[in-house]
Design an enzyme around this catalytic site. Structure first.
Site, PDB file in Angstrom:
ATOM      1  N   ASP A 173       0.831  -1.209   0.000  1.00  0.00           N
ATOM      2  CA  ASP A 173       0.000   0.000   0.000  1.00  0.00           C
ATOM      3  C   ASP A 173       0.865   1.258   0.000  1.00  0.00           C
ATOM      4  O   ASP A 173       0.535   2.254  -0.649  1.00  0.00           O
ATOM      5  CB  ASP A 173      -0.930   0.009   1.217  1.00  0.00           C
ATOM      6  CG  ASP A 173      -1.888  -1.161   1.222  1.00  0.00           C
ATOM      7  OD1 ASP A 173      -2.292  -1.600   0.133  1.00  0.00           O
ATOM      8  OD2 ASP A 173      -2.227  -1.637   2.322  1.00  0.00           O
ATOM      9  N   HIS A 200      -5.573  -3.500   5.363  1.00  0.00           N
ATOM     10  CA  HIS A 200      -4.907  -3.883   4.116  1.00  0.00           C
ATOM     11  C   HIS A 200      -5.886  -4.453   3.099  1.00  0.00           C
ATOM     12  O   HIS A 200      -5.581  -5.384   2.372  1.00  0.00           O
ATOM     13  CB  HIS A 200      -3.794  -4.902   4.417  1.00  0.00           C
ATOM     14  CG  HIS A 200      -2.949  -5.264   3.224  1.00  0.00           C
ATOM     15  ND1 HIS A 200      -2.299  -4.323   2.451  1.00  0.00           N
ATOM     16  CD2 HIS A 200      -2.638  -6.473   2.682  1.00  0.00           C
ATOM     17  CE1 HIS A 200      -1.629  -4.934   1.489  1.00  0.00           C
ATOM     18  NE2 HIS A 200      -1.819  -6.241   1.603  1.00  0.00           N
TER      19      HIS A 200
END
Length: 335
Positions: A173, A200
């Site tokens: 990310d 996530h």
């Protein structure tokens, strides 16, 4: 090699070579024959931080191990195939990285992977808790919001739980956020850092664009579009591959980056910071992703969320319900 490859990842790896002998370690890679495991193994094999790369999977491990063992770098490579050889693969490991499991396919969410991947992570970490209970555990297998709680419960049941040593690897990310921000403003991506918090998957991925370095100004429309793209970047890759895979290469890069940072910190390097999904009291959720200062024993300091913009606070409030559900699902799996 460092000049030729021109990669921040290899600069990190090479720099750590001279920091301390303690930085170099045995790394066990579980799921080494898969779409993430093979390229991640390639990156780990080239690192002077790794003295022994132990590859484990249920199929094709001898071939992957033979192939990687021919690369002229210092790490010893061993291959271990089948559950009966898992304990051997894990013996003496200081770091265990787990990319094992099914990849996403078009139309699938990370949650769709839960039943299969939850069982795989449980089986692998049960052996790790018995064989190398002091190792750093880096969970890559999705859905991370659930597989980290599963891993924690496994170690609790084994009586060897140390929350400072269990990490959900959310580095992809940050890697994506850094790249997208750099592209949008014509910046050198090596100079860009965007913290990403919460979880996530999907809406739980919250990039803190207001805290990006260098300081970058975005319109509200740009913030919303960038946030949406970062949250859905995995789907972007799945759709682009048209049924032929998921974000394996970028995840392998990100997983290796996290392992290298962890090894640097274990070797005594100061102020090594990576975002990760860990046991936390930063929010109402038991597990939460934030920037973490790493140290020789794992989590040295949780750096928290910092000052967020109104938009980021709103996104966090909207995400907390889903994050809590993901965590609860992982914990329920272990009951």
């Amino acid at each position: 090699m460092q000049r030729l490859l021109g990669s921040r990842l290899f600069v990190l790896s090479a720099r750590a070579f001279s920091t301390s002998g303690k930085a170099r370690a045995k790394v066990a890679l579980l799921g080494a024959s898969g779409g993430i495991g093979q390229p991640m193994g390639l990156l780990l094999k080239q690192s002077p931080l790794v003295t022994h790369l132990s590859l484990y999977d249920i199929v094709n491990t001898p071939g992957v191990a033979a192939d990687l063992s021919h690369i002229c770098s210092g790490a010893k490579v061993t291959g271990h195939q089948g559950t009966e050889h898992l304990a051997t693969a894990l013996e003496g490991a200081q770091v265990v990285a787990i990319p094992a499991g099914l990849p996403r396919k078009p139309g699938m969410t990370r949650d769709d992977l839960f039943n299969t991947n939850a069982s795989i992570v449980k089986q692998l970490t049960e052996v790790a808790a018995n064989v190398c209970p002091e190792a750093m555990i880096c969970v890559i297998s999705n859905p991370v919001n659930s597989t980290v709680p599963i891993t924690s419960e496994v170690f609790k049941k084994a009586g060897v739980y140390n929350p400072k040593k269990i990490f959900g690897v959310t580095t992809l990310d940050i890697v994506r956020s850094n790249m997208f921000v750099a592209e949008s403003r014509g910046l050198n991506v090596d100079d860009v850092n965007v913290p990403v918090i919460c979880g996530h998957s999907g809406v739980t991925i919250i990039p803190l664009l207001s805290q990006a370095t260098p300081l970058v100004s975005f319109s509200q429309d740009e913030i919303e579009k960038l946030t949406h793209r970062i949250q859905n970047a995995g789907t972007e890759v799945v759709e682009a591959k048209a049924g032929m895979g998921s974000a394996t290469l970028s995840m392998a890069y990100s997983g290796a980056r996290f392992v290298f940072s962890l090894l640097e910190a274990m070797g005594g390097k100061k102020n090594v910071v990576e975002c990760a999904f860990v046991r936390s009291d930063v929010s109402d959720a038991m597990y939460f992703a934030t920037p973490i200062r790493l140290g020789p024993n794992g989590v040295e300091e949780n750096l928290g969320t910092g000052k967020m913009s109104d938009f980021e606070q709103q996104k966090l409030a909207e995400a907390m319900g889903e994050l809590q559900q993901n965590i609860a699902k992982g914990e329920a799996f272990m009951k």
